[in-house]
Every structure is written in C-alpha cells, then in structure tokens.
Design a protein around this motif. Structure first.
Motif, mmCIF file in Angstrom:
data_model
loop_
_atom_site.group_PDB
_atom_site.id
_atom_site.type_symbol
_atom_site.label_atom_id
_atom_site.label_comp_id
_atom_site.label_asym_id
_atom_site.label_seq_id
_atom_site.Cartn_x
_atom_site.Cartn_y
_atom_site.Cartn_z
ATOM 1 N N PHE A 22 28.845 47.884 40.452
ATOM 2 C CA PHE A 22 29.627 48.097 41.656
ATOM 3 C C PHE A 22 30.209 49.437 42.095
ATOM 4 N N ALA A 28 35.172 47.523 46.512
ATOM 5 C CA ALA A 28 33.722 47.290 45.807
ATOM 6 C C ALA A 28 32.829 46.587 46.479
ATOM 7 N N TYR A 29 31.706 47.490 46.704
ATOM 8 C CA TYR A 29 30.466 47.546 47.327
ATOM 9 C C TYR A 29 29.061 47.427 45.922
ATOM 10 N N ARG A 30 28.223 46.127 46.702
ATOM 11 C CA ARG A 30 26.727 46.674 45.432
ATOM 12 C C ARG A 30 26.284 46.387 46.787
ATOM 13 N N PHE A 52 34.136 40.478 40.266
ATOM 14 C CA PHE A 52 32.509 40.285 39.793
ATOM 15 C C PHE A 52 31.902 40.411 38.209
ATOM 16 N N GLU A 88 26.543 42.814 48.714
ATOM 17 C CA GLU A 88 27.956 42.227 48.098
ATOM 18 C C GLU A 88 28.861 42.955 48.318
ATOM 19 N N GLN A 89 29.804 42.019 48.345
ATOM 20 C CA GLN A 89 31.481 43.253 48.806
ATOM 21 C C GLN A 89 32.383 42.471 48.152
ATOM 22 N N GLY A 110 33.287 51.207 44.248
ATOM 23 C CA GLY A 110 34.659 51.030 45.200
ATOM 24 C C GLY A 110 35.586 52.254 45.289
#
Length: 89
Positions: free
Chosen positions: A40, A51-53, A76, A62-63, A42
C-alpha cells in the motif's frame, strides 16, 4: 532515498506547524522497498490517513481511510502472511 523505517515516526515541529501531510508505504517485513515491494501507498494528515493499493496482476483496487498510518498498517496486515512494515518518507 532516506526514509524512516520505525513503526511510528513523530512529526517534526515544521510538519506539525504547517499541517503538511506525510507519505508512507506499507511493505512486507523483509523487503528493502524496491519497486513494486509496497503493498500500500498512503498519505497521513494530522487527524487521519489514507492508504491505497492496486494489485498489478489482477487490477484489484483497495483503499481505506483510518485514524492513523499505524491503524492502516494493522488493518491491512490482517490479510498478509506477516504484519506489514510502516515506512515513512
């Protein structure tokens, strides 16, 4: 690139005074954060963190919005074989 790999990193006086956000990554415990190692990415603000991936194989995104980068790390990490490491930039 110099980054702080401590589990938590206090904000500097300048960061606290300006409210500037801080970038972070969540990565596997043993990684050296080479390209693609971060699970992730962030950004942490004074009162929350985002946070983001995007999975490069499936395109799945996904966030999350959490109270802190440490909370995002705990959240996460639950789907990972080992807890993720929080890395500050």
């Amino acid at each position: 690139m110099n980054h702080d790999t401590a589990a938590t990193a206090p904000a500097t006086e300048d960061t606290a005074a300006t409210g500037a956000p801080r970038l972070f990554a969540l990565a596997p415990a043993g990684s050296e954060l080479e390209a693609g190692d971060a699970v992730f990415w962030g950004i942490a603000f004074g009162d929350h963190a985002m946070a983001y991936r995007r999975d490069p194989d499936t395109g799945f995104r996904e966030q999350g919005i959490c109270e802190s980068a440490e909370e995002a790390r705990r959240l996460f990490s639950s789907g990972e074989p080992e807890p993720l490491r929080l890395i500050w930039f």
